[in-house]
Write an enzyme that holds these catalytic residues in place. Structure first.
Site, mmCIF file in Angstrom:
data_model
loop_
_atom_site.group_PDB
_atom_site.id
_atom_site.type_symbol
_atom_site.label_atom_id
_atom_site.label_comp_id
_atom_site.label_asym_id
_atom_site.label_seq_id
_atom_site.Cartn_x
_atom_site.Cartn_y
_atom_site.Cartn_z
ATOM 1 N N ARG A 43 11.578 -29.263 34.186
ATOM 2 C CA ARG A 43 11.410 -27.909 34.703
ATOM 3 C C ARG A 43 12.146 -26.942 33.781
ATOM 4 O O ARG A 43 13.230 -27.241 33.284
ATOM 5 C CB ARG A 43 11.940 -27.783 36.129
ATOM 6 C CG ARG A 43 10.973 -28.321 37.174
ATOM 7 C CD ARG A 43 9.696 -27.495 37.245
ATOM 8 N NE ARG A 43 8.739 -28.006 38.226
ATOM 9 C CZ ARG A 43 7.740 -28.810 37.946
ATOM 10 N NH1 ARG A 43 7.573 -29.267 36.703
ATOM 11 N NH2 ARG A 43 6.903 -29.204 38.885
ATOM 12 N N GLU A 59 7.223 -18.628 34.272
ATOM 13 C CA GLU A 59 5.870 -18.904 33.793
ATOM 14 C C GLU A 59 4.864 -18.015 34.509
ATOM 15 O O GLU A 59 5.025 -17.772 35.708
ATOM 16 C CB GLU A 59 5.535 -20.387 34.027
ATOM 17 C CG GLU A 59 6.444 -21.311 33.236
ATOM 18 C CD GLU A 59 6.142 -22.800 33.485
ATOM 19 O OE1 GLU A 59 5.229 -23.111 34.283
ATOM 20 O OE2 GLU A 59 6.818 -23.635 32.868
ATOM 21 N N HIS A 100 2.608 -25.343 29.969
ATOM 22 C CA HIS A 100 2.800 -26.222 31.130
ATOM 23 C C HIS A 100 1.536 -27.048 31.381
ATOM 24 O O HIS A 100 1.067 -27.168 32.524
ATOM 25 C CB HIS A 100 3.153 -25.406 32.379
ATOM 26 C CG HIS A 100 3.844 -26.227 33.435
ATOM 27 N ND1 HIS A 100 4.746 -25.688 34.329
ATOM 28 C CD2 HIS A 100 3.777 -27.550 33.742
ATOM 29 C CE1 HIS A 100 5.189 -26.635 35.145
ATOM 30 N NE2 HIS A 100 4.608 -27.772 34.803
#
Length: 352
Positions: free
Chosen positions: A265, A294, A313
């Site tokens: 993360r 994000e 991601h």
């Protein structure tokens, strides 16, 4: 759920193909899968659990959706992948006993729901942690290899059509790789780096040995060993305890030119401290699949930094992800019905 209960009514609270609903029932015949594709947003790509954001329900459809999830013994996914909807469902459905989040880091969603202790004691929350281990470990290996082989330099020379004098690349089998977090993802990273001949160290709180890891490091000792490793792979979930664990202290202690790969993360890494380390060469290359916020802000210096590889991601994305999660769910349902402990349960103190 006790051993005397031989059926489990499961509602798919997120988009799930009918084929995968039937797969779950075949693997675990004691499960009854309930789904209604008209009440959930359609997927835009494989394992798009949030679905198309343009989807909306009529008031009647919303009532039907809530009635469906409120009838469940267990939920495949958090309704609408929304902590607020999870809180509503938990309050409305006293029969709910188990929720499996489709996200590996689903503990954060459970925490955001703000459930009281009675609900946390009543319901078992599990995540898909480990399902994504293979793809994320591949990205970690790719990131370390890209740094070791000088991908930015190769790309720049190719773009400029420059044939430079030959130069020495780093060899993974001569490197020491520190895997920060030896859970499902970290253990798979360790296995793959060990197979490539690297010396693998790893951080652990439990102290349990992990295949391929020759040295176990306590999380509060990372800064002490950072100067002894060639690459750091970060796989940790985002919790209060892991927030900025890879920060100024660690990044000031690294061996100059160290490689960083991030697949856990984004909040585990302090991006301001990382940028400073990149600018002065302490970090020679960073392969980042996750970020503190994000999508990555348009004005973030990470976009244009010559020593950074930005991945949106997406390293865990796989056409097989939904099937893997469905199979995990079926296996876990069997364990629940048999009174056995489940895998990847959410720690409802630290929520990971």
């Amino acid at each position: 759920m006790t051993q005397t209960e031989d059926r489990l009514r499961v509602v798919a609270a997120v988009p799930l193909d009918e084929e995968l609903c039937r797969l779950i029932e075949r693997i675990e015949p004691r499960v009854e899968m309930i789904s209604d594709p008209s009440l959930v947003p359609p997927m835009r790509w494989p394992a798009d659990w949030e679905g198309d954001p343009s989807f909306s329900r009529t008031p009647q459809q919303q009532a039907d959706f809530e009635a469906m999830v409120d009838s469940a013994d267990a939920l495949f996914g958090i309704p609408d992948v929304s902590p607020a909807q999870l809180a509503r469902t938990v309050a409305a459905n006293p029969r709910l006993r188990w929720v499996m989040t489709t996200a590996a880091g689903g503990g954060g969603q459970v925490k955001a729901a703000g459930l009281d202790q009675d609900a946390l004691d009543r319901i078992v929350f599990t995540t898909s942690a480990g399902v994504h281990a293979g793809p994320l470990a591949e990205f970690a290996v790719f990131g370390v290899m890209a740094g070791a082989k000088g991908l930015p330099r190769l790309r720049a020379d190719q773009d400029a059509r420059v044939w430079p004098q030959r130069w020495e690349m780093r060899q993974v089998d001569e490197m020491t790789v520190l895997v920060v977090g030896l859970g499902g993802i970290g253990a798979e990273c360790a296995r793959r780096f060990h197979a490539l001949g690297a010396t693998v160290w790893g951080t652990t709180r439990s102290g349990r040995p992990v295949d391929g890891v020759s040295r176990l490091i306590a999380p509060d000792e990372i800064a002490q060993v950072a100067g002894e490793v060639d690459a750091i792979v970060v796989t940790l979930p985002g919790t209060e305890q892991t927030h900025h664990l890879i920060g100024e202290e660690v990044l000031e202690a690294v061996r100059p030119g160290a490689i960083l790969a991030s697949v856990g993360r984004g909040t585990v890494i302090d991006e301001r401290a990382l940028l400073a380390a990149l600018d002065d060469g302490r970090i020679g290359f960073a392969a980042m699949d996750v970020f503190e916020k994000e999508p990555l802000a348009q004005d973030s210096p990470l976009w244009s930094h010559p020593s950074v590889l930005v991945s949106p991601h997406t390293a865990a994305r796989s056409s097989k992800e939904a099937e893997r999660i469905a199979r995990r769910f079926a296996e876990s349902a069997g364990r629940l019905l048999d009174g056995e402990p489940l895998r990847a349960t959410v720690d409802t103190v630290e929520f990971y």
